[in-house]
Design an enzyme around this catalytic site. Sequence first.
Site: not given
Ligand code: GLU
Length: 476
Positions: A254
Amino acid sequence: MTDTRVRFAPSPTGYLHIGGLRTALYDYLFARATGGKFILRIEDTDRNRLVEDATDKLIQSLLRMGIELDEGPGIGGDYGPYIQSERLKLYHREAQRLVESGHAYYCFCSSQTLAEMREQQQQNGEFVKYDRRCSHLSPEVVKEKLASGESHVLRLRMPDERKFRFNDLIRGDVEMDSSQSDDQVIIKSDGFPTYHLAAVVDDHYMKISHVIRGEEWLSSTPKHIWLYECLGWDAPLWVHLPLILNTDRSKLSKRMNDVSVDSYLEKGYLKEALINFIALLGWHSADDREIYSLDELCDVFSLDRVSKAGAVFDLTKLDWMNGQYLRQMDLDHLIDRAMPFFESKGYSLDHSDRSRLMLSTARERSTLLPELVEYCEMFLKNSKLEGSDLETINAESSQAVLKSLLRSFDAIDPKDVDELNSIISQIQIELSVKGKLLYTPIRLALIRQAHGPDIFSIYAILGREEALKRLQSSIN
Ligand code: GLU
């Protein structure tokens, strides 16, 4: 059947990256394919990782890719606010319910205490987890500590021996043991909830039907299921998308700058090709067709054709796909897309017949938008010849060809390629030269390189005036 409601829930910690785009795209396609709603929720509860402007940029990137939001920050909807930092009251209310039902407890341990605990457990070869010492504090002591403003967190008490069984729409039946689960912090010392509590509360109140997210969240699902149980709510359906892998099958990072969606667009990939390529990172159609527009994907996409095996991000395939789109796209659209790339190099591009011909020639030989510019430079600038090219054009036989061509220009002044064709045939007979000896000097004179498109396309693209100028300047 309840309505499909799915959410993309990024943290505003940077740009939209390829993995995020894949999740957003699958959410969006699933919503469109089922007549449901696609929601954007910003998960900004980790205050240390916030990046200014990230939310706006994220929304812009989604829209730029053609992914439209039904509900979200700045768009509205019945279940807002859609930014978690604006929903703190709600998380505190639900956390309080968990305290009252005995599912959550206050923890006052300092980071130093926790570090010592961890070290001790590691030395003993034990599984590292919170030893629950604060869960034994009496209500009076807790009250006192809270009243004196002592720093604290709230922890969720995980069940000791419990097999969590759930169905994942991609993976089928999944079973996970709770014995390795730590008592998860659900409210941090800064008063913000952690992701786990906030996501569950929001998914419930936003009436999310399917939680679609990357495989890296699969191991958190037992915690979430447990939270749903403790709060007395029905859990949504679980959908964990396959990992995206590098070609060596390591996990696509990422943090690799290179994988931001915008950087692909800046490199000259077409958004249509990128969307098509990303759609195939885990999903494929029944007939294995590869080229799909976004609208077509909205019609054919289904979760049962998403595989659980990791999807390899193969740049060669993306390049191939981009080439396909470059060649098939409406020419005037392509000109609009290519324009900024030409302008950034100081060239202008318009929709004239000449530009259109130039681009239709260039796109047959290009993969990315900047390659169109590179290819077209032979028409756009009149560079100096050097080395063997200079020798070739200065050779006696070359100069004879060019002089003869110039004389014909003076006599006939070809208006179109047919006239040019007959002039060149004449030179061929007159000087009895053919093939390379005939065409290389003409190419070198007109486009400053020995290889390129056929002379007639070159002439049509340059136009009579420019061709004549270049011809004149090539004669000693
Ligand atoms: N905030 C999480 C992320 O950054 C989301 C994970 C989810 O979709 O539950 O990926």
